[in-house]
Scaffold this motif. Sequence first.
Motif, PDB file in Angstrom:
ATOM      1  N   ALA A  71       0.427   1.861  -6.560  1.00 30.19           N
ATOM      2  CA  ALA A  71      -0.900   2.473  -6.554  1.00 30.19           C
ATOM      3  C   ALA A  71      -1.924   1.349  -6.573  1.00 30.19           C
ATOM      4  N   ARG A  72      -2.700   1.238  -5.508  1.00 29.03           N
ATOM      5  CA  ARG A  72      -3.709   0.184  -5.444  1.00 29.03           C
ATOM      6  C   ARG A  72      -5.032   0.703  -5.987  1.00 29.03           C
ATOM      7  N   GLY A  73      -5.916  -0.252  -6.269  1.00 31.31           N
ATOM      8  CA  GLY A  73      -7.213   0.095  -6.844  1.00 31.31           C
ATOM      9  C   GLY A  73      -8.103   0.836  -5.862  1.00 31.31           C
ATOM     10  N   ARG A 120       3.926   1.076  -1.715  1.00 25.80           N
ATOM     11  CA  ARG A 120       4.841   0.852  -2.825  1.00 25.80           C
ATOM     12  C   ARG A 120       4.172   1.070  -4.182  1.00 25.80           C
ATOM     13  N   PHE A 150       0.814  -1.224   0.000  1.00 20.63           N
ATOM     14  CA  PHE A 150       0.000   0.000   0.000  1.00 20.63           C
ATOM     15  C   PHE A 150       0.844   1.269   0.000  1.00 20.63           C
TER      16      PHE A 150
END
Lengths: 151, 567
Positions: A146-148, A144, A142
């Motif tokens: 870009a999460r959805g 490192r 989270f």
Amino acid sequence: MAALIEIDRVSGTLRGADAGRAGLPLLAPEAWHGQADAGLRLPGDAEPEARFAEAPLIAIEFPAFHDGRGLSLAVLLRTRFGFTGELRAIGDVRPDLLHYLVRCGFDTFELAEGVSIDLADPRLVPHLQYYQASVRDPEPAFRRVARGRAA
Amino acid sequence: MLRCDPRNPGTPMYRYDSFDRQFIAERVRHYRAQTERYLAGELSEDEFRHLRLRNGLYVQRLAPMLRVAVPYGTLSSTQLRTLAHIARDYDRGYGHLSTRQNMQFNWPELAEVPDILEALAEVEMHAIQTSGNCIRNVTTDEFSGVAADETLDPRPYCEIIRQWSTSHPEFDWLPRKFKIAVTGAAEDRAAIDVHDIGLRVYRDAAGERLVDFIVGGGLGRTPVIGETIRTGLPMAHLLTYLEAVMRVYNRYGRRDNKYKARIKILVRALTAEGFRAKVDEEWALVRDSASVLTVAEIERVEGYFVPPAWPSVPDATATLAEQRLANPAFGRWVANNVMAHRQPGYAAVVLSTKVTGIPPGDVSDRQMQAVADWADRYGFGEIRISHQQNFVLPDVPQAALFELWQAACREGLGESNVGLLTNIICCPGGDYCSLANAKSIPVAEAIQQRFDDYDYLHDLGPIDLNISGCMNACGHHHVGTIGILGVDKKGEEFYQISIGGHAGHAGQTASIGAIIGPSVSRDEVPDVIGRILDTYVALRAPGETFLATCRRIGTEPFKERIYGRAD
Ligand code: SF4
């Protein structure tokens, strides 16, 4: 003699290790007093000590591949005691579990007697990225990548 | 009726992003290669055993058993249809709802498991860490997000823990399996006192998200109520504190004896105080690490669970009252199986799988299909699995209840026994499980057959009857108000009966049941249960529940009446 594998710390690839290092004698903590020409051999349940950080090599023993104590010991040596030397896994070390060892900061692996390894085998690196922080990836996913987002 | 897009865009649940999708796809590929190497004789039995366990595959009495993770018991209708398809094409047309909110298949072919995992991955599911000595599927309240008594929705934190614990580098090879449960409501429906770690999440008066840690609870051979070791921890530290607990356990938990390897034994050995001191010492050194949750991450995951925009529905109280009056069977179902919802006009519905003659928790592919359809037709495409092994539809307009009930009755899911004696929690036992001492399913059936009069069941009031086929306690017998445990007596199947246990729901404190006397043969079980119930009816104070009577009078009066003596 069991095969010795090493990881390239930068690229993360595995390769056969040079035989010279494999020959360094390993001493129990009581017998090691800071010698530069000997490594330490620790059982998985050893208590880490600050002086260990000076060792050129620490080998952690895995009595069985499914005994995870050596993983925590490795994490402590790396993150808490600042050990930067060679960290080697010895004992019941199996190819399918190398990825755990790598992430906990090991850099050389003496495979269990009779176990062979194909260094080109993709199973050695099952995942390109993991969710959590580890010794190898000090940041969790989270931080490192870009999460959805929810739609 | 509301939204029924087959891909459920409106369903308030976690959806995979490209990171999750890639991870799961890699895992399936990896496991396929391991299976092939095993079948080719290149991977030892022992090594493959540990690897397949981490992918949900047990080898059971008769065949392999695949346990599919249903993260914190939440499914979309699309996912449930995929499970129906797996039941049909890879199994014998049914699946089993487990007490850990998962779905188990009892007859897959070992060689086909990679194909099943691939089918699961397509609908954002997996079987990772549903067995083995690792952190298992996190469980929670089956009414999360809709319960009227909820203070903070626990699902986002369950999901954060799911991601953190997946293939953890350090904590995937623990002394023993590890179970975490989370609740965010006033009433604890997740049994957090009897888990390796139980978490209570809530907001304080200032709106800050906090979490309490309970550790060292558990059932199994040595049932223990957990100890609270930390209260009011800011949520940002959820993972760092978990890391500290897990590290202490991984390093010091016993590995010489599998019956003494759970965290509860370590907590007991160190005392709760001693354990807390070690965890706090460890935590002090990791509390500022990169694993501290960011507000952005917490809010990102919470964003998936925002409640649907429940359309306002006409108040159906009057119609519902009429329907109940005209149809007492429906009235009973509403009274027992329909739960309060936080949104006026809506209800949460429990679809009971506890029908006499069907093993508790077993559901056919056809039933799965039907439940998925109802979730789309009456709700928002979402289904829950409860730890009592039932389905839950979390958002049904009250006006649709009668129609849903009729449909549920047609599909064998309309039993009105939630909270009653016949809503039996039951592990697969000797019919399937290779660890069993005794069968459990026929015992459940005999009890359901004997006590089938709803008037009597109602008069008895709330009773949880839980059955396990061995000391592993998958059927939670210790926390049943009546618990039944299969034991082996010189090679014969016997049953030990306890009373007064409780999982901590309905505003009660959790407790471990007390054994009432020598074990009995299978034929005798229904009679003994009958005598226990007679004793309760004879000795209860007006309005007193079975549990309250047990707690007030203890086991002696029961022993006397059942065995004709007190000992
Ligand atoms: S309690 Fe025992 S018999 Fe029942 S499922 Fe668990 S291990 Fe098997």
